[in-house]
Design a protein around this motif. Sequence first.
Motif, PDB file in Angstrom:
ATOM      1  N   GLN A   1       1.421  -1.321  -0.028  1.00  0.00           N
ATOM      2  CA  GLN A   1       0.139   0.126  -0.413  1.00  0.00           C
ATOM      3  C   GLN A   1       0.800   0.519  -0.240  1.00  0.00           C
ATOM      4  N   ALA A   2       0.183   2.160  -0.092  1.00  0.00           N
ATOM      5  CA  ALA A   2       0.472   3.744  -0.329  1.00  0.00           C
ATOM      6  C   ALA A   2       1.375   3.847   1.024  1.00  0.00           C
ATOM      7  N   ASN A   3       2.615   4.547   1.352  1.00  0.00           N
ATOM      8  CA  ASN A   3       3.259   4.837   2.493  1.00  0.00           C
ATOM      9  C   ASN A   3       4.227   3.514   3.094  1.00  0.00           C
TER      10      ASN A   3
ATOM     11  N   VAL B   1       6.505   3.880  -0.313  1.00  0.00           N
ATOM     12  CA  VAL B   1       6.072   3.943  -1.697  1.00  0.00           C
ATOM     13  C   VAL B   1       5.334   4.578  -1.377  1.00  0.00           C
ATOM     14  N   ASN B   2       4.984   5.523  -2.900  1.00  0.00           N
ATOM     15  CA  ASN B   2       4.183   7.203  -2.864  1.00  0.00           C
ATOM     16  C   ASN B   2       3.109   6.584  -3.015  1.00  0.00           C
ATOM     17  N   HIS B   3       2.208   8.118  -3.018  1.00  0.00           N
ATOM     18  CA  HIS B   3       0.961   8.048  -2.874  1.00  0.00           C
ATOM     19  C   HIS B   3       0.666   7.730  -4.568  1.00  0.00           C
ATOM     20  N   ASP B   4       1.293   7.408  -5.650  1.00  0.00           N
ATOM     21  CA  ASP B   4       0.698   7.058  -6.288  1.00  0.00           C
ATOM     22  C   ASP B   4       1.375   5.110  -6.536  1.00  0.00           C
ATOM     23  N   GLY B   5       1.526   4.704  -6.041  1.00  0.00           N
ATOM     24  CA  GLY B   5       1.625   3.074  -5.423  1.00  0.00           C
ATOM     25  C   GLY B   5       3.374   3.289  -6.015  1.00  0.00           C
TER      26      GLY B   5
ATOM     27  N   LEU C   1       2.064  -0.402  -6.048  1.00  0.00           N
ATOM     28  CA  LEU C   1       0.407  -1.042  -5.822  1.00  0.00           C
ATOM     29  C   LEU C   1      -0.069  -2.174  -5.694  1.00  0.00           C
TER      30      LEU C   1
END
Length: 271
Positions: A49-51, A96-100, A113
Amino acid sequence: MKLFKLLFAVAAVTMLFSGCKNTEEIAYIKDAQRDSAFTLKGQFSGGIQANDLLSIYVESETPEATIQFNQETNKIAVMNGAVMNPGNSVVSGYLVNHDGDIIFPVLGKIHVLGLTHNELASLIEKLIIKEGHITDPVVTVKLMNFKVCVLGDVARPGQLVVAGERLTIFEALSMVGDLTIYGQRHNVTIIREENGLRTISEVDLSSKSIFDSPYYYLHQNDVVYVEPNMRKKKNAERDPMTLSYISSAVSIVSVLSSVFYYYILSRYYMR
């Protein structure tokens, strides 16, 4: 004297049945047959997952060939959205950034992601081989910041940071000191956010059906909420001073009852 004995017997029976009811309410998986076996259907990983903060390590029979892939993980911290530990030092890994996506050495941007850790490891191995860097890479992917939050009627509510990725709901509750006597076992709420969706569900800790629930294994960032029972809710609605008065009155009645009891006994034995 007969009237007193009758009242005493009624009170004793009432307390007995009341105790049985309370024991029944706080029991876990009470309908599960002992010495039985069940197939676990849940998965303890919901995918990346993101983050998520990932540790990625590349191995090979020629260690010098893996240096270019492992330098970033071992020596250089994540620069964008770096994670800080309690000692205020930067934790290395791949966030992992917000875009995955993650930025991996040499290979560049990789969309991760929703992948399991094994799937990501296999993807990196294939990319390394495809681009001709190493012929026999072995990649290990681990989650570095697995955490869940436990709230409500438990002994020590708070956030749990766990090493690894496997955590059952019973393990999480044991880490916060278990439910209090007022916590409801029948409808524990689980809030889960994965792949852009938020789901809110309930599980029954008193039933063996918990083992078949997708919430038996907690996932990254799950929130567990234990609701108080009706008795505690009603107490919360009352004026605290009223509860104090009631408690004092009960204590006084108890003392008077004891005095009356010993008075009756003394009169009985003095005959």
